[in-house]
Motif scaffolding. Structure first.
Motif, mmCIF file in Angstrom:
data_model
loop_
_atom_site.group_PDB
_atom_site.id
_atom_site.type_symbol
_atom_site.label_atom_id
_atom_site.label_comp_id
_atom_site.label_asym_id
_atom_site.label_seq_id
_atom_site.Cartn_x
_atom_site.Cartn_y
_atom_site.Cartn_z
ATOM 1 N N VAL A 13 0.843 -1.199 0.000
ATOM 2 C CA VAL A 13 0.000 0.000 0.000
ATOM 3 C C VAL A 13 0.882 1.255 0.000
ATOM 4 C CG1 VAL A 13 -1.603 1.354 1.425
ATOM 5 C CG2 VAL A 13 -2.020 -1.086 1.062
ATOM 6 N N ALA A 14 1.921 1.239 0.820
ATOM 7 C CA ALA A 14 2.821 2.398 0.883
ATOM 8 C C ALA A 14 3.571 2.573 -0.432
ATOM 9 C CB ALA A 14 3.812 2.241 2.035
ATOM 10 N N LEU A 15 4.004 1.473 -1.028
ATOM 11 C CA LEU A 15 4.759 1.564 -2.282
ATOM 12 C C LEU A 15 3.877 2.116 -3.404
ATOM 13 C CD1 LEU A 15 6.820 -1.719 -1.984
ATOM 14 C CD2 LEU A 15 7.787 0.573 -2.318
ATOM 15 N N HIS A 16 2.627 1.700 -3.416
ATOM 16 C CA HIS A 16 1.716 2.212 -4.441
ATOM 17 C C HIS A 16 1.504 3.717 -4.298
ATOM 18 C CE1 HIS A 16 -1.719 2.351 -7.207
ATOM 19 N NE2 HIS A 16 -2.235 3.198 -6.346
ATOM 20 N N VAL A 17 1.235 4.155 -3.087
ATOM 21 C CA VAL A 17 0.955 5.584 -2.878
ATOM 22 C C VAL A 17 2.235 6.406 -3.100
ATOM 23 C CG1 VAL A 17 0.171 7.307 -1.194
ATOM 24 C CG2 VAL A 17 -0.988 5.095 -1.361
ATOM 25 N N GLN A 18 3.360 5.824 -2.764
ATOM 26 C CA GLN A 18 4.635 6.486 -3.019
ATOM 27 C C GLN A 18 4.801 6.728 -4.526
ATOM 28 O OE1 GLN A 18 7.481 4.396 -4.244
ATOM 29 N NE2 GLN A 18 8.940 6.094 -4.254
ATOM 30 N N GLN A 19 4.499 5.723 -5.337
ATOM 31 C CA GLN A 19 4.606 5.874 -6.803
ATOM 32 C C GLN A 19 3.621 6.931 -7.299
ATOM 33 O OE1 GLN A 19 4.111 2.053 -8.695
ATOM 34 N NE2 GLN A 19 6.102 1.302 -7.995
ATOM 35 N N GLN A 20 2.416 6.859 -6.771
ATOM 36 C CA GLN A 20 1.377 7.833 -7.122
ATOM 37 C C GLN A 20 1.885 9.261 -6.870
ATOM 38 O OE1 GLN A 20 -2.018 8.256 -4.257
ATOM 39 N NE2 GLN A 20 -2.938 6.683 -5.572
ATOM 40 N N TYR A 21 2.475 9.474 -5.710
ATOM 41 C CA TYR A 21 2.981 10.799 -5.352
ATOM 42 C C TYR A 21 4.092 11.237 -6.299
ATOM 43 C CZ TYR A 21 5.842 14.308 -3.055
ATOM 44 O OH TYR A 21 6.587 15.433 -2.812
ATOM 45 N N TYR A 22 5.052 10.361 -6.552
ATOM 46 C CA TYR A 22 6.187 10.749 -7.406
ATOM 47 C C TYR A 22 5.743 10.988 -8.841
ATOM 48 C CZ TYR A 22 9.715 10.419 -3.800
ATOM 49 O OH TYR A 22 10.464 10.670 -2.677
ATOM 50 N N HIS A 23 4.831 10.168 -9.343
ATOM 51 C CA HIS A 23 4.336 10.373 -10.704
ATOM 52 C C HIS A 23 3.568 11.670 -10.836
ATOM 53 C CE1 HIS A 23 4.672 5.800 -11.615
ATOM 54 N NE2 HIS A 23 5.804 6.447 -11.819
ATOM 55 N N SER A 24 2.778 11.995 -9.816
ATOM 56 C CA SER A 24 1.926 13.178 -9.968
ATOM 57 C C SER A 24 2.687 14.481 -9.677
ATOM 58 C CB SER A 24 0.682 13.069 -9.087
ATOM 59 O OG SER A 24 1.051 13.094 -7.739
ATOM 60 N N THR A 25 3.818 14.401 -8.981
ATOM 61 C CA THR A 25 4.508 15.654 -8.636
ATOM 62 C C THR A 25 5.841 15.837 -9.362
ATOM 63 O OG1 THR A 25 5.667 14.575 -6.812
ATOM 64 C CG2 THR A 25 3.576 15.671 -6.290
ATOM 65 N N GLY A 26 6.442 14.745 -9.826
ATOM 66 C CA GLY A 26 7.772 14.852 -10.428
ATOM 67 C C GLY A 26 8.867 15.134 -9.406
ATOM 68 N N ASP A 27 8.530 15.045 -8.134
ATOM 69 C CA ASP A 27 9.522 15.232 -7.065
ATOM 70 C C ASP A 27 10.696 14.253 -7.260
ATOM 71 O OD1 ASP A 27 10.862 15.686 -4.701
ATOM 72 O OD2 ASP A 27 9.119 15.450 -3.391
ATOM 73 N N GLN A 28 11.910 14.701 -7.013
ATOM 74 C CA GLN A 28 13.101 13.863 -7.210
ATOM 75 C C GLN A 28 13.749 13.458 -5.885
ATOM 76 O OE1 GLN A 28 14.785 13.339 -10.432
ATOM 77 N NE2 GLN A 28 12.860 14.034 -11.325
ATOM 78 N N THR A 29 13.156 13.896 -4.788
ATOM 79 C CA THR A 29 13.759 13.646 -3.479
ATOM 80 C C THR A 29 13.829 12.135 -3.189
ATOM 81 O OG1 THR A 29 12.675 15.683 -2.801
ATOM 82 C CG2 THR A 29 13.579 14.314 -1.049
ATOM 83 N N PRO A 30 14.970 11.644 -2.693
ATOM 84 C CA PRO A 30 15.052 10.222 -2.331
ATOM 85 C C PRO A 30 13.992 9.858 -1.300
ATOM 86 C CG PRO A 30 17.214 11.274 -2.144
ATOM 87 C CD PRO A 30 16.232 12.363 -2.413
ATOM 88 N N CYS A 31 13.486 8.630 -1.390
ATOM 89 C CA CYS A 31 12.371 8.250 -0.510
ATOM 90 C C CYS A 31 12.748 7.082 0.399
ATOM 91 C CB CYS A 31 11.162 7.859 -1.356
ATOM 92 S SG CYS A 31 9.647 7.797 -0.393
ATOM 93 N N LEU A 32 12.226 7.128 1.599
ATOM 94 C CA LEU A 32 12.330 6.028 2.549
ATOM 95 C C LEU A 32 10.915 5.481 2.749
ATOM 96 C CD1 LEU A 32 14.289 4.600 4.660
ATOM 97 C CD2 LEU A 32 13.334 6.206 6.331
ATOM 98 N N VAL A 33 10.716 4.199 2.452
ATOM 99 C CA VAL A 33 9.383 3.598 2.581
ATOM 100 C C VAL A 33 9.395 2.642 3.769
ATOM 101 C CG1 VAL A 33 7.616 2.214 1.417
ATOM 102 C CG2 VAL A 33 9.078 3.733 0.074
#
Ligand SMILES: *Cc1c(COP(=O)(O)O)cnc(C)c1O
Length: 497
Positions: A401-421
């Motif tokens: 669930v977290a990985l899906h929403v993480q992808q959703q966020y990065y796709h919709s914002t184009g944010d490049q910040t490294p992520c910790l899931v």
């Protein structure tokens, strides 16, 4: 360093906050201000092990405990209880996406991080505020919290723990995890009925004044291990500080770089701990709050309205099936400038009408730091399959669930910040859903058969605590009606005669 209730103004020290659990006004205890880790202190932690990092973070919040006391608590909690003596390893999934694995403890889920330490904090706190008392932990569980609490409190001096689980409503594996629990101070009992029956029974006992008096006469006192106790929150701050240090140490980021954090969220404790880490000085930009079909938090972040009046879904990520995220109250308190009257008002509305609306200013503030998204059942399974087939990484349903929403966020914002899931459970804990996602077919068989099949299909090892369950003797066979819970406790604690 003082603590106060989110719904009041009285100030107390941390030992009292931990010993009490919940404030008498119904609010949650929060620190009056946030302790800081200076840049030097944070960079010094990079070369330290988990226990040193934990002692340092705890000493900032629990200033009425000595460093020695805290170091002893930390050692008892984390020495030889987690795989490789590393309670919270960070592994890289792909460039820019790092997984914080929080399931290497005795019950293979993230609640171990807090519940291994809480018993020692609680007994040390009780020693300060009510010496000579024995704490009696009462738990009603739908599965995972009960086992994690049993593992944490087993054979801890000056504590007794009694766990009730519903006869209908825990998996065979969960049931076996509890009924095979060792420990001279543990009692496990099934209650005829469902989770609500067990839970309302325990609540009635907590509220029973005569029962409390009877306990007091025997130098006993009830306490609870639930996630609103500050003693459960503070161990969770540690692993975000630790993960940041590990990401620097392994050159995933440069010291000082910002990261985003994505968390599969239920009661809002885990993600709130990340927010606390940021207040201490860990460079975190965005908090990605992931929900399943019970998406009350997603709606809240999008609209500023918290509305629990909605259908409740039972999902394959059951630890997130929650409509009231208790720890959100703490975040709102901090963001609203410690306005306890305002928080009391909203919580009253939530109780009476099932709904409250925050101010537009506060909503805007929230949105700057938090992103809310959700993931349905199909998407959850799809991500599990994708992660395994694409990266060879097997994740559980909550992490998915977290990985899906993480992808959703990065796709919709184009944010490049490294992520910790945050990864909150071993995939073997939710083997039927995980196996069916990996094989893309429906699965039948006993829990054990499915666990073994998941292992052979994926070539991943079954965690030791689950593998050995098969051979452990069943130690607890108590089964009672809800109406007999009172007398069961009195018998267990020898309160008669
Ligand atoms: C408890 C739990 C969660 C939810 O964590 P909160 O701190 O309640 O938000 C997520 N995943 C798993 C596996 C859990 O056990």
């Amino acid at each position: 360093m003082f603590y106060t209730s989110t719904r009041g103004n009285q100030k107390i020290e941390s030992a009292q906050a931990i010993a009490c659990g919940i404030a008498s006004d119904g609010g949650l205890y929060v620190p009056v201000s946030f302790p800081k880790l200076s840049i030097t202190e944070l960079s010094d932690l990079i070369s330290c092990d988990y226990q040193r990092r934990a002692t340092t973070v705890l000493s900032k919040f629990l200033t009425d405990f000595s460093n020695d006391e805290l170091a002893v608590c930390v050692q008892k909690a984390y020495q030889n209880t987690f795989d490789d003596n590393n309670p919270a390893p960070v592994v890289e999934l792909t460039s820019g996406v790092n997984i914080l694995e929080l399931w290497h403890g005795p019950t293979c889920a993230f609640k171990d991080l807090a519940l291994q330490l809480l018993p020692f904090l609680l007994t040390a706190a009780t020693k300060k505020v009510a010496p000579d008392k024995t704490i009696v932990i009462l738990v009603a569980t739908s599965g995972d919290t009960g086992k994690a609490a049993l593992e944490g409190f087993a054979d801890v001096p000056n504590t007794e723990i009694i766990v009730f689980f519903p006869c209908n409503g825990v998996s065979d594996m969960q049931k076996l995890q509890m009924t095979t629990q060792y420990g001279g101070n543990v009692t496990v009992c099934s209650v005829n009925g469902n989770f609500d029956d067990a839970q309302s029974g325990v609540k009635a006992i907590f509220a029973d004044k005569e029962m409390r008096q009877l306990l007091a006469q025997h130098n006993l006192e009830f306490s609870s291990a639930n996630s609103i106790n500050f003693g459960r929150l503070v161990p969770q701050i540690v692993y975000y500080v630790s993960a940041y240090c590990d990401m620097v140490r392994t050159r995933k980021i440069e010291f000082g770089d910002k990261i985003n954090v994505a968390v599969p969220t239920g009661n809002f404790g885990n993600i709130l701990a990340a927010y606390y880490a940021k207040q201490m000085g860990v460079p975190i930009k965005k908090f990605i709050c992931a929900s399943n079909n019970n998406c009350v938090l997603t709606d809240f972040f999008n609209t500023g309205i918290y509305n629990r009046k909605r259908e409740f879904f039972t999902t394959i990520s059951p630890s997130m099936d929650i409509l009231i995220s208790s720890n959100l109250e703490r975040l709102l308190y901090h963001l609203a400038g410690s306005d306890s009257a305002l928080i009391s008002q909203w919580m009253k509305e939530l109780k009476e009408t099932g709904c409250y609306k925050i101010t537009p200013e506060l909503h805007e503030q929230l949105r700057q730091e938090f992103y809310g998204g959700f993931c349905d059942e199909l998407q959850t399974k799809k991500i599990i399959g994708e992660m395994f087939h694409k990266y060879g990484y097997l994740c559980d349903t909550h992490t998915a669930v977290a990985l899906h929403v993480q992808q959703q966020y990065y796709h919709s914002t184009g944010d490049q910040t490294p992520c910790l899931v945050a990864s909150t459970a071993s995939p073997f804990k939710f083997a039927p859903a995980v196996l069916s996602a990996v094989c893309n077919e429906t699965i039948s068989g006993s829990d054990f058969e499915i666990v073994e099949k998941l292992s052979s299909v994926t070539n991943c090892q079954i965690p030791e605590p689950l593998a050995k369950l098969r051979t452990l003797p069943v130690l607890h066979r108590n089964n009672i009606d809800k109406a007999d819970m009172h007398s069961f406790i009195q018998n267990t604690l020898n309160l008669f005669g």
